[in-house]
Design a protein around this motif. Structure first.
Motif, PDB file in Angstrom:
ATOM      1  N   SER A  33       0.846  -1.185   0.000  1.00  0.00           N
ATOM      2  CA  SER A  33       0.000   0.000   0.000  1.00  0.00           C
ATOM      3  C   SER A  33       0.882   1.236   0.000  1.00  0.00           C
ATOM      4  CB  SER A  33      -0.933   0.011   1.218  1.00  0.00           C
ATOM      5  OG  SER A  33      -0.178   0.004   2.422  1.00  0.00           O
ATOM      6  N   GLY A  34       0.306   2.353  -0.361  1.00  0.00           N
ATOM      7  CA  GLY A  34       1.083   3.579  -0.386  1.00  0.00           C
ATOM      8  C   GLY A  34       0.263   4.742  -0.889  1.00  0.00           C
ATOM      9  N   SER A  39      -4.291  -0.721  -2.821  1.00  0.00           N
ATOM     10  CA  SER A  39      -3.572  -1.805  -2.162  1.00  0.00           C
ATOM     11  C   SER A  39      -3.498  -3.029  -3.077  1.00  0.00           C
ATOM     12  CB  SER A  39      -4.279  -2.171  -0.854  1.00  0.00           C
ATOM     13  OG  SER A  39      -3.616  -3.228  -0.206  1.00  0.00           O
ATOM     14  N   VAL A  74       9.830  -0.350  -1.335  1.00  0.00           N
ATOM     15  CA  VAL A  74       9.006  -0.429  -0.134  1.00  0.00           C
ATOM     16  C   VAL A  74       9.857  -0.553   1.138  1.00  0.00           C
ATOM     17  CG1 VAL A  74       7.201  -1.629  -1.439  1.00  0.00           C
ATOM     18  CG2 VAL A  74       8.844  -2.967  -0.110  1.00  0.00           C
ATOM     19  N   LYS A  77       6.121  -2.340   6.753  1.00  0.00           N
ATOM     20  CA  LYS A  77       5.331  -1.529   7.678  1.00  0.00           C
ATOM     21  C   LYS A  77       4.962  -2.307   8.931  1.00  0.00           C
ATOM     22  CE  LYS A  77       1.140   1.314   7.821  1.00  0.00           C
ATOM     23  NZ  LYS A  77      -0.038   1.779   7.029  1.00  0.00           N
ATOM     24  N   ASP A  92       2.785  -6.441   5.877  1.00  0.00           N
ATOM     25  CA  ASP A  92       2.343  -5.225   5.190  1.00  0.00           C
ATOM     26  C   ASP A  92       3.564  -4.465   4.681  1.00  0.00           C
ATOM     27  OD1 ASP A  92      -0.512  -5.398   5.685  1.00  0.00           O
ATOM     28  OD2 ASP A  92      -0.031  -5.007   7.785  1.00  0.00           O
ATOM     29  N   GLN A  94       4.969  -0.997   2.763  1.00  0.00           N
ATOM     30  CA  GLN A  94       4.596   0.384   2.485  1.00  0.00           C
ATOM     31  C   GLN A  94       5.456   0.930   1.353  1.00  0.00           C
ATOM     32  OE1 GLN A  94       5.032   3.059   5.813  1.00  0.00           O
ATOM     33  NE2 GLN A  94       4.454   4.859   4.628  1.00  0.00           N
ATOM     34  N   ARG A  95       4.812   1.341   0.283  1.00  0.00           N
ATOM     35  CA  ARG A  95       5.554   1.939  -0.826  1.00  0.00           C
ATOM     36  C   ARG A  95       6.122   3.292  -0.380  1.00  0.00           C
ATOM     37  NH1 ARG A  95       3.161   3.250  -6.896  1.00  0.00           N
ATOM     38  NH2 ARG A  95       5.179   3.377  -7.969  1.00  0.00           N
TER      39      ARG A  95
END
Length: 202
Positions: A33-34, A39, A74, A77, A92, A94-95
């Motif tokens: 996601s980001g 997502s 990424v 996260k 998870d 995170q971009r």
């Protein structure tokens, strides 16, 4: 900063039954996601993920290579852990952009604990992680706090810690990180009694 590479595969079906099968086969369900993106559900080889974290650190920058040819820069996260088995169940990603600050958590490594113990003092840790913000490539896995020369009654607060350039703590600067105390009288008496019992046995 060296960037690690992890191969992931897109997930077409997302439900608990499928996720359970994935974990049994050594794969972890996860998502990317980001900012400004939807997502993406993915799977990642658990062993490969562990190797990546061991080699580069949990707060490292990773290049996620998706089988369709799209790559994402990424950071990890969050890794959800099973409260029963203690094994990871979901990851998870995170971009991130190398030019935009993000929030992260860094661990605390204490240096000189053996010196505190040699003085028969107690080291009391108040927090285990420090929330910070900064550019992704500048965020360390952990920060070292030297307690070697601390004495009873002394504390280390967030404001006493020197953070890497560009890293800003996202927590009250007066928050106590660690304190050094004298052991309670009851603890001393217990140790004395135990020592006496050993001598009597001898």
């Amino acid at each position: 900063m060296e960037t690690g590479t992890i191969k992931v595969t897109k997930r077409a079906i997302v439900n608990s039954r499928v996720n359970k099968k994935l974990r049994k086969s050594g794969l972890l369900p996860g998502n990317i996601s980001g900012k400004g993106m939807e997502s993406i559900s993915v799977t990642v080889n658990e062993s490969e993920l562990r190797k990546g974290i061991t080699s580069h650190g949990k707060n490292a920058i990773f290049n996620l290579s998706i089988d369709e040819g799209n790559d994402y820069t990424v950071m990890i996260k969050d890794i959800q852990i099973s409260p029963v088995k203690g094994s990871p169940v979901h990851v998870d990603f995170q971009r991130v952009s190398m030019t935009e600050e993000i929030k992260a958590e860094i661990g605390i490594k204490f240096k000189g604990i053996e010196r505190i113990e040699s003085k028969r003092l107690l080291l009391v840790r108040q927090i285990d992680i420090i929330p910070v913000k900064g550019l992704p490539q500048d965020i360390p896995d952990e920060i070292e706090v030297d307690v070697t020369n601390m004495n009873a009654g002394e504390t280390v607060c967030i404001s006493d810690i020197v953070f890497p350039e560009g890293i800003i703590p996202e927590i009250d600067l007066e928050q106590v990180v660690v304190s050094v105390n004298e052991p309670k009288r009851a603890d001393i008496e217990t140790e004395t009694d135990e020592a006496s019992e050993v001598e009597n046995e001898l």
